[in-house]
Design a protein around this motif. Sequence first.
Motif, PDB file in Angstrom:
ATOM      1  N   GLU A   1      30.918  31.782  42.740  1.00  0.00           N
ATOM      2  CA  GLU A   1      30.276  32.834  42.283  1.00  0.00           C
ATOM      3  C   GLU A   1      30.184  33.950  43.631  1.00  0.00           C
ATOM      4  OE1 GLU A   1      25.595  34.147  41.227  1.00  0.00           O
ATOM      5  OE2 GLU A   1      26.215  31.914  41.191  1.00  0.00           O
ATOM      6  N   ASP A   2      30.123  33.329  44.868  1.00  0.00           N
ATOM      7  CA  ASP A   2      30.051  34.363  46.152  1.00  0.00           C
ATOM      8  C   ASP A   2      31.295  34.749  46.512  1.00  0.00           C
ATOM      9  OD1 ASP A   2      28.892  35.372  48.257  1.00  0.00           O
ATOM     10  OD2 ASP A   2      29.307  33.713  49.785  1.00  0.00           O
ATOM     11  N   VAL A   3      32.601  33.933  46.059  1.00  0.00           N
ATOM     12  CA  VAL A   3      33.898  34.460  46.445  1.00  0.00           C
ATOM     13  C   VAL A   3      34.068  35.431  45.265  1.00  0.00           C
ATOM     14  CG1 VAL A   3      36.414  33.692  45.977  1.00  0.00           C
ATOM     15  CG2 VAL A   3      34.506  32.482  47.254  1.00  0.00           C
ATOM     16  N   LEU A   4      33.904  35.248  44.119  1.00  0.00           N
ATOM     17  CA  LEU A   4      34.347  36.451  43.208  1.00  0.00           C
ATOM     18  C   LEU A   4      33.628  37.431  43.068  1.00  0.00           C
ATOM     19  CD1 LEU A   4      35.957  37.076  40.873  1.00  0.00           C
ATOM     20  CD2 LEU A   4      34.706  35.806  39.284  1.00  0.00           C
ATOM     21  N   GLY A   5      32.151  37.257  43.565  1.00  0.00           N
ATOM     22  CA  GLY A   5      31.194  38.725  43.841  1.00  0.00           C
ATOM     23  C   GLY A   5      31.627  39.469  44.923  1.00  0.00           C
ATOM     24  N   THR A   6      32.136  38.676  46.075  1.00  0.00           N
ATOM     25  CA  THR A   6      32.441  39.433  47.001  1.00  0.00           C
ATOM     26  C   THR A   6      33.940  40.177  46.705  1.00  0.00           C
ATOM     27  OG1 THR A   6      31.503  37.860  48.419  1.00  0.00           O
ATOM     28  CG2 THR A   6      32.990  39.202  49.512  1.00  0.00           C
ATOM     29  N   LEU A   7      34.683  39.513  45.953  1.00  0.00           N
ATOM     30  CA  LEU A   7      35.942  40.353  45.728  1.00  0.00           C
ATOM     31  C   LEU A   7      35.808  41.503  44.871  1.00  0.00           C
ATOM     32  CD1 LEU A   7      39.054  39.705  46.040  1.00  0.00           C
ATOM     33  CD2 LEU A   7      39.027  38.613  43.869  1.00  0.00           C
ATOM     34  N   LEU A   8      34.860  41.499  43.786  1.00  0.00           N
ATOM     35  CA  LEU A   8      34.568  42.550  42.951  1.00  0.00           C
ATOM     36  C   LEU A   8      34.094  43.568  43.864  1.00  0.00           C
ATOM     37  CD1 LEU A   8      33.262  40.682  39.826  1.00  0.00           C
ATOM     38  CD2 LEU A   8      35.486  41.575  40.271  1.00  0.00           C
ATOM     39  N   ARG A   9      33.273  43.079  44.779  1.00  0.00           N
ATOM     40  CA  ARG A   9      32.732  44.429  45.575  1.00  0.00           C
ATOM     41  C   ARG A   9      33.724  45.096  46.503  1.00  0.00           C
ATOM     42  NH1 ARG A   9      31.212  44.178  50.651  1.00  0.00           N
ATOM     43  NH2 ARG A   9      30.987  41.640  50.508  1.00  0.00           N
ATOM     44  N   LEU A  10      34.492  44.263  47.156  1.00  0.00           N
ATOM     45  CA  LEU A  10      35.571  44.776  48.047  1.00  0.00           C
ATOM     46  C   LEU A  10      36.553  45.765  47.036  1.00  0.00           C
ATOM     47  CD1 LEU A  10      36.347  41.672  50.372  1.00  0.00           C
ATOM     48  CD2 LEU A  10      34.889  43.816  50.830  1.00  0.00           C
ATOM     49  N   CYS A  11      36.963  45.352  45.928  1.00  0.00           N
ATOM     50  CA  CYS A  11      37.963  45.912  45.180  1.00  0.00           C
ATOM     51  C   CYS A  11      37.414  47.121  44.329  1.00  0.00           C
ATOM     52  CB  CYS A  11      38.505  44.931  44.151  1.00  0.00           C
ATOM     53  SG  CYS A  11      39.602  43.622  44.897  1.00  0.00           S
ATOM     54  N   ASP A  12      36.949  48.259  45.202  1.00  0.00           N
ATOM     55  CA  ASP A  12      36.392  49.436  44.688  1.00  0.00           C
ATOM     56  C   ASP A  12      37.520  50.439  44.532  1.00  0.00           C
ATOM     57  OD1 ASP A  12      37.142  50.274  47.355  1.00  0.00           O
ATOM     58  OD2 ASP A  12      34.782  50.428  47.693  1.00  0.00           O
ATOM     59  N   ASP A  13      37.025  51.551  44.019  1.00  0.00           N
ATOM     60  CA  ASP A  13      37.951  52.842  43.753  1.00  0.00           C
ATOM     61  C   ASP A  13      38.520  53.155  45.021  1.00  0.00           C
ATOM     62  OD1 ASP A  13      37.209  52.673  41.171  1.00  0.00           O
ATOM     63  OD2 ASP A  13      35.712  54.283  41.351  1.00  0.00           O
ATOM     64  N   ALA A  14      38.149  53.052  46.107  1.00  0.00           N
ATOM     65  CA  ALA A  14      38.619  53.791  47.290  1.00  0.00           C
ATOM     66  C   ALA A  14      39.842  52.744  47.677  1.00  0.00           C
ATOM     67  CB  ALA A  14      37.637  53.691  48.627  1.00  0.00           C
ATOM     68  N   LEU A  15      39.603  51.404  47.794  1.00  0.00           N
ATOM     69  CA  LEU A  15      40.818  50.552  47.879  1.00  0.00           C
ATOM     70  C   LEU A  15      41.889  50.568  47.135  1.00  0.00           C
ATOM     71  CD1 LEU A  15      41.563  48.506  50.174  1.00  0.00           C
ATOM     72  CD2 LEU A  15      40.665  46.859  48.529  1.00  0.00           C
ATOM     73  N   LEU A  16      41.720  50.871  45.651  1.00  0.00           N
ATOM     74  CA  LEU A  16      42.764  50.777  44.749  1.00  0.00           C
ATOM     75  C   LEU A  16      43.546  52.129  45.165  1.00  0.00           C
ATOM     76  CD1 LEU A  16      43.935  50.277  42.048  1.00  0.00           C
ATOM     77  CD2 LEU A  16      42.253  51.475  40.711  1.00  0.00           C
ATOM     78  N   ARG A  17      42.848  53.168  45.405  1.00  0.00           N
ATOM     79  CA  ARG A  17      43.456  54.424  45.400  1.00  0.00           C
ATOM     80  C   ARG A  17      44.529  54.169  46.947  1.00  0.00           C
ATOM     81  NH1 ARG A  17      38.527  56.963  44.533  1.00  0.00           N
ATOM     82  NH2 ARG A  17      38.041  57.277  46.763  1.00  0.00           N
ATOM     83  N   GLN A  18      44.206  53.444  47.953  1.00  0.00           N
ATOM     84  CA  GLN A  18      44.927  53.191  49.111  1.00  0.00           C
ATOM     85  C   GLN A  18      45.993  52.212  48.625  1.00  0.00           C
ATOM     86  OE1 GLN A  18      42.548  51.521  52.134  1.00  0.00           O
ATOM     87  NE2 GLN A  18      40.748  53.001  51.971  1.00  0.00           N
TER      88      GLN A  18
END
Length: 221
Positions: A67-84
């Motif tokens: 739960e913590d791993v996936l929740g953190t991953l979803l938080r990190l993978c935002d639109d800004a990181l996708l654009r990069q």
Amino acid sequence: MEPWSHEQPLLLVLPADVAVEAALPELLTAPEILHLALPPLWALDKAGVDLPAALPDCKGATLDTLEDVLGTLLRLCDDALLRQLVQRTWLTAEERVRQHYLQLGVGQTMAMIFKAGPKTRDREPPAEFIRDRIIENGYEIQYRLAPEGDVPDWRAPPHEGTLTIYPFDPAAAASRKEAGVGPGSGAVLEIFAYEAGRDRHRDYWRRVASARGWQLAEARD
């Protein structure tokens, strides 16, 4: 039998008010799930996601930490990181790859050759390129139901499947469209299984969805 059916997912569609990171550990502890394998913390290093740094006290993904791993991953993978990610991979891709995605006509290609048009590197990555970057950076969990008798081919075991969520697009907009599910903000888990066991996996996840009031869809329907 469809030879590529293992590439056609079942879609387990969660309601918008259900957090997938909270629901997934419960799904995986069901007695029907005999074995599973979770991705390492560094699974999305190639996408620029430094999950180990974000979870310095976590040694790895387990049912207790998922739960913590996936929740953190979803938080990190935002639109800004996708654009990069998209920009970086677009610039480093081979010329023929960019041309494939851009689908340039003869006139545009000739203009580019004679420097009368923008280079492929200077063009905006098309939507299909972005979608492929989302898909290739999925979070894939392998699982196995109990085998039913002897397994005829261990290269494609019918009791084996995968659950995949796409951290850069957890609602899986493109997959929803293909399956005729309609838009929504609820997370989608894509389930892949080999053709020999597809009916069994479909039946199992349909029972899971029905018991919770969720939806199970199939693109090839």
